[in-house]
Design an enzyme around this catalytic site. Structure first.
Site, PDB file in Angstrom:
ATOM      1  N   GLY A  11       0.839  -1.204   0.000  1.00 30.77           N
ATOM      2  CA  GLY A  11       0.000   0.000   0.000  1.00 30.77           C
ATOM      3  C   GLY A  11       0.870   1.248   0.000  1.00 30.77           C
ATOM      4  O   GLY A  11       1.799   1.354   0.792  1.00 30.77           O
ATOM      5  N   ALA A  22      15.459  10.685  -1.495  1.00 29.78           N
ATOM      6  CA  ALA A  22      16.609  10.630  -0.587  1.00 29.78           C
ATOM      7  C   ALA A  22      17.536   9.473  -0.951  1.00 29.78           C
ATOM      8  O   ALA A  22      18.765   9.607  -0.909  1.00 29.78           O
ATOM      9  CB  ALA A  22      16.123  10.487   0.857  1.00 29.78           C
ATOM     10  N   ARG A  72       1.033  -5.239  -5.198  1.00 28.63           N
ATOM     11  CA  ARG A  72       1.167  -6.390  -4.299  1.00 28.63           C
ATOM     12  C   ARG A  72       1.337  -7.598  -5.217  1.00 28.63           C
ATOM     13  O   ARG A  72       0.410  -7.971  -5.924  1.00 28.63           O
ATOM     14  CB  ARG A  72      -0.083  -6.541  -3.421  1.00 28.63           C
ATOM     15  CG  ARG A  72      -0.368  -5.307  -2.536  1.00 28.63           C
ATOM     16  CD  ARG A  72      -1.475  -5.611  -1.541  1.00 28.63           C
ATOM     17  NE  ARG A  72      -2.117  -4.421  -1.006  1.00 28.63           N
ATOM     18  CZ  ARG A  72      -1.736  -3.790   0.105  1.00 28.63           C
ATOM     19  NH1 ARG A  72      -0.697  -4.210   0.779  1.00 28.63           N
ATOM     20  NH2 ARG A  72      -2.401  -2.745   0.536  1.00 28.63           N
ATOM     21  N   ASP A 103       5.024  -4.543   6.171  1.00 32.64           N
ATOM     22  CA  ASP A 103       5.412  -5.899   6.570  1.00 32.64           C
ATOM     23  C   ASP A 103       5.456  -6.896   5.404  1.00 32.64           C
ATOM     24  O   ASP A 103       6.342  -7.746   5.346  1.00 32.64           O
ATOM     25  CB  ASP A 103       4.550  -6.416   7.739  1.00 32.64           C
ATOM     26  CG  ASP A 103       3.063  -6.274   7.483  1.00 32.64           C
ATOM     27  OD1 ASP A 103       2.681  -5.732   6.424  1.00 32.64           O
ATOM     28  OD2 ASP A 103       2.285  -6.718   8.341  1.00 32.64           O
ATOM     29  N   THR A 126       4.368   2.865   5.291  1.00 31.52           N
ATOM     30  CA  THR A 126       2.971   2.427   5.412  1.00 31.52           C
ATOM     31  C   THR A 126       2.245   3.429   6.298  1.00 31.52           C
ATOM     32  O   THR A 126       2.831   3.936   7.263  1.00 31.52           O
ATOM     33  CB  THR A 126       2.836   1.010   6.017  1.00 31.52           C
ATOM     34  OG1 THR A 126       1.468   0.812   6.438  1.00 31.52           O
ATOM     35  CG2 THR A 126       3.723   0.795   7.229  1.00 31.52           C
ATOM     36  N   ILE A 127       0.974   3.683   5.979  1.00 26.82           N
ATOM     37  CA  ILE A 127       0.236   4.627   6.843  1.00 26.82           C
ATOM     38  C   ILE A 127      -0.121   3.992   8.182  1.00 26.82           C
ATOM     39  O   ILE A 127      -0.465   4.689   9.124  1.00 26.82           O
ATOM     40  CB  ILE A 127      -1.065   5.148   6.162  1.00 26.82           C
ATOM     41  CG1 ILE A 127      -2.052   4.014   5.879  1.00 26.82           C
ATOM     42  CG2 ILE A 127      -0.740   5.928   4.906  1.00 26.82           C
ATOM     43  CD1 ILE A 127      -3.459   4.514   5.547  1.00 26.82           C
ATOM     44  N   ASP A 128      -0.025   2.662   8.274  1.00 25.77           N
ATOM     45  CA  ASP A 128      -0.552   1.959   9.453  1.00 25.77           C
ATOM     46  C   ASP A 128       0.285   2.106  10.730  1.00 25.77           C
ATOM     47  O   ASP A 128      -0.205   1.844  11.822  1.00 25.77           O
ATOM     48  CB  ASP A 128      -0.698   0.466   9.153  1.00 25.77           C
ATOM     49  CG  ASP A 128      -1.803   0.191   8.148  1.00 25.77           C
ATOM     50  OD1 ASP A 128      -2.639   1.088   7.939  1.00 25.77           O
ATOM     51  OD2 ASP A 128      -1.822  -0.903   7.567  1.00 25.77           O
ATOM     52  N   ASP A 130       2.448   0.153  11.840  1.00 21.58           N
ATOM     53  CA  ASP A 130       2.484  -1.124  12.564  1.00 21.58           C
ATOM     54  C   ASP A 130       3.795  -1.884  12.366  1.00 21.58           C
ATOM     55  O   ASP A 130       3.797  -3.116  12.318  1.00 21.58           O
ATOM     56  CB  ASP A 130       1.290  -1.999  12.139  1.00 21.58           C
ATOM     57  CG  ASP A 130       1.266  -2.249  10.635  1.00 21.58           C
ATOM     58  OD1 ASP A 130       2.022  -1.584   9.898  1.00 21.58           O
ATOM     59  OD2 ASP A 130       0.495  -3.112  10.196  1.00 21.58           O
ATOM     60  N   ARG A 172      -6.113  -2.469   9.219  1.00 22.02           N
ATOM     61  CA  ARG A 172      -6.611  -3.850   9.201  1.00 22.02           C
ATOM     62  C   ARG A 172      -6.223  -4.583  10.476  1.00 22.02           C
ATOM     63  O   ARG A 172      -7.011  -5.285  11.070  1.00 22.02           O
ATOM     64  CB  ARG A 172      -5.966  -4.566   8.011  1.00 22.02           C
ATOM     65  CG  ARG A 172      -6.926  -5.201   7.077  1.00 22.02           C
ATOM     66  CD  ARG A 172      -6.216  -5.864   5.942  1.00 22.02           C
ATOM     67  NE  ARG A 172      -4.847  -5.377   5.729  1.00 22.02           N
ATOM     68  CZ  ARG A 172      -4.280  -5.307   4.544  1.00 22.02           C
ATOM     69  NH1 ARG A 172      -4.952  -5.644   3.476  1.00 22.02           N
ATOM     70  NH2 ARG A 172      -3.026  -4.905   4.418  1.00 22.02           N
ATOM     71  N   LYS A 213     -23.930  15.444  26.633  1.00 21.48           N
ATOM     72  CA  LYS A 213     -23.616  15.664  25.214  1.00 21.48           C
ATOM     73  C   LYS A 213     -24.776  15.197  24.342  1.00 21.48           C
ATOM     74  O   LYS A 213     -25.404  14.181  24.647  1.00 21.48           O
ATOM     75  CB  LYS A 213     -22.374  14.857  24.807  1.00 21.48           C
ATOM     76  CG  LYS A 213     -21.104  15.269  25.514  1.00 21.48           C
ATOM     77  CD  LYS A 213     -19.939  14.450  24.986  1.00 21.48           C
ATOM     78  CE  LYS A 213     -18.666  14.820  25.717  1.00 21.48           C
ATOM     79  NZ  LYS A 213     -17.492  14.160  25.179  1.00 21.48           N
ATOM     80  N   GLU A 222     -10.730  -0.240  10.883  1.00 26.60           N
ATOM     81  CA  GLU A 222     -11.447  -1.186  10.018  1.00 26.60           C
ATOM     82  C   GLU A 222     -11.347  -2.642  10.484  1.00 26.60           C
ATOM     83  O   GLU A 222     -12.223  -3.444  10.192  1.00 26.60           O
ATOM     84  CB  GLU A 222     -10.953  -1.070   8.568  1.00 26.60           C
ATOM     85  CG  GLU A 222      -9.496  -1.430   8.419  1.00 26.60           C
ATOM     86  CD  GLU A 222      -8.971  -1.261   6.998  1.00 26.60           C
ATOM     87  OE1 GLU A 222      -9.695  -1.506   6.040  1.00 26.60           O
ATOM     88  OE2 GLU A 222      -7.791  -0.874   6.862  1.00 26.60           O
TER      89      GLU A 222
HETATM   90  O1  F6P Z   1      -1.462  -1.372   4.732  1.00 24.36           O
HETATM   91  C1  F6P Z   1      -1.988  -0.128   4.476  1.00 24.36           C
HETATM   92  C2  F6P Z   1      -3.462  -0.186   4.205  1.00 24.36           C
HETATM   93  O2  F6P Z   1      -3.804   1.124   3.892  1.00 24.36           O
HETATM   94  C3  F6P Z   1      -4.355  -0.741   5.310  1.00 24.36           C
HETATM   95  O3  F6P Z   1      -4.627   0.144   6.350  1.00 24.36           O
HETATM   96  C4  F6P Z   1      -5.594  -1.126   4.520  1.00 24.36           C
HETATM   97  O4  F6P Z   1      -6.316  -2.118   5.186  1.00 24.36           O
HETATM   98  C5  F6P Z   1      -5.011  -1.625   3.251  1.00 24.36           C
HETATM   99  O5  F6P Z   1      -3.756  -0.984   3.090  1.00 24.36           O
HETATM  100  C6  F6P Z   1      -5.858  -1.410   2.025  1.00 24.36           C
HETATM  101  O6  F6P Z   1      -5.194  -1.952   0.931  1.00 24.36           O
HETATM  102  P1  F6P Z   1      -5.644  -1.812  -0.583  1.00 24.36           P
HETATM  103  O7  F6P Z   1      -5.317  -0.438  -1.025  1.00 24.36           O
HETATM  104  O8  F6P Z   1      -4.860  -2.840  -1.311  1.00 24.36           O
HETATM  105  O9  F6P Z   1      -7.121  -2.051  -0.581  1.00 24.36           O
END
Ligand code: F6P
Length: 324
Positions: A11, A22, A72, A103, A126-128, A130, A172, A213, A222
């Site tokens: 991703g 860089a 991928r 990963d 990765t934005i995650d 993780d 995820r 509130k 997700e």
């Molecule tokens: O690993 C980064 C990520 O953005 C996850 O947060 C998300 O579940 C997944 O990729 C979505 O992947 P794709 O763009 O292949 O649907």
């Protein structure tokens, strides 16, 4: 080492371009020839490999996405696919790789190194967030700010209509985006894959909150164990049994993956890119260049993908304390 190549895989994340820049510029600064591999492992197998120069990476430090494109690859999971990839690198005389990704990218890089001995240094893209071995991953800060911007807007309309909003963010397997965007937006609840979600407790708190509130924001990663935001909203709605209360769902989706990287992400990406090339030249071969406590740290791929990166416990406490 005289020739190296760089690629982005998995991703995409904002800041990958700054990292490519860089790598290319550091390599040239150090007297190396540098190549770009397009579409990650897929392009390595299909020989989509081109020489890069200082001007190849001009005017990209500020751009989201990745000029090298990403994919991928299923073929790279096979020994035949990896052999083809290695033959192509050999034909170009490429002796070292910089892999920018998460990963999945590092799992591939680890196997590739074990099979063919080619040195690979990774950069955490990765934005995650993780990945073990770096405080933050490239793109995370931008994704959180994008999510925050959207949640702020949703809060305006949620308050105007006294509604309960379930907002789904990416993640995820990890709740880092949910937690930080939840803290920053003042969410009432955050639901993440790392902790068991207790919907009865959420329902009880929502009922109590109604005394002070009239609207609420619930941020859902997700991959939460109770399901996605829509599923969770339906379960909560069912349990609350209040016909007058309105519930809404917004899924932020891939908007979180694009956009110009923040300053933090550009700096992180640039540091990791430079460190990856320096690592290759110092003889590092199957590890990731990350930043921990402001210092460059090289972590073996096995640890990056095998060790858990826990959420910061104080962050979870913050949400609980500050949402009353
Ligand atoms: O690993 C980064 C990520 O953005 C996850 O947060 C998300 O579940 C997944 O990729 C979505 O992947 P794709 O763009 O292949 O649907």
């Amino acid at each position: 080492m005289k020739k190296i190549a760089v690629f982005t895989s998995g991703g995409d994340s904002p800041g990958m371009n700054a990292c490519v820049r860089a790598v290319v510029r550091t390599a040239i600064f150090k007297g190396l020839d540098v190549y770009g591999i397009y579409r990650g492992y897929e392009g390595m197998i299909e020989n989509d490999i081109k020489r890069m120069y200082t001007y190849s990476v001009s005017n990209i430090v500020q751009r989201g996405g990745t000029i090298l494109k990403s994919a991928r690859s299923t073929e790279f999971r096979t020994p035949e696919g990896r052999k083809k990839a290695y033959e192509n690198l050999k034909a170009h005389g490429i002796e070292g790789l910089v892999a920018i990704g998460g990963d999945g990218t590092f799992t591939g890089a680890k196997i590739f190194h074990e099979e063919f001995g080619i040195p690979v240094v990774g950069c955490p893209g990765t934005i995650d967030n993780d990945i073990y071995g770096t405080d933050y991953t490239i793109g995370f800060d931008t994704a959180v700010n994008t999510a925050l911007d959207a949640i702020d807007k949703i809060r305006d309309t949620a308050a105007a209509h006294d509604r309960i909003f379930f907002i789904e963010v990416m993640g995820r397997d990890a709740g880092f985006i949910a937690v930080e965007s939840g803290i920053g937006s003042g969410a009432e609840f955050v639901m993440v894959p790392e902790t068991a979600t207790d919907l009865d407790a959420v329902v009880l708190s929502l009922k109590n909150l109604r005394k002070t509130k009239t609207s609420s924001i619930i941020v859902v990663a997700e991959g939460d164990d109770e399901g996605n935001a829509e599923v969770i909203m339906n379960k909560v709605k069912e349990k609350i049994k209040d016909k007058k209360k309105e519930f809404k769902v917004t899924t932020l989706g891939h908007i979180q993956r694009g956009g110009n990287p923040t300053a933090r992400d550009r700096v992180l990406a640039s540091r990791c890119g430079m460190a990856a090339v320096e690592g290759l030249l110092e003889g590092k071969f199957a590890c990731m260049a990350g930043i921990m406590n402001q210092e460059v740290v090289y972590t073996p791929f096995g640890d990056c993908i095998g060790k858990e990166k826990p959420l910061i416990q104080d962050h979870l406490k913050l949400i609980e304390y500050l949402s009353i």
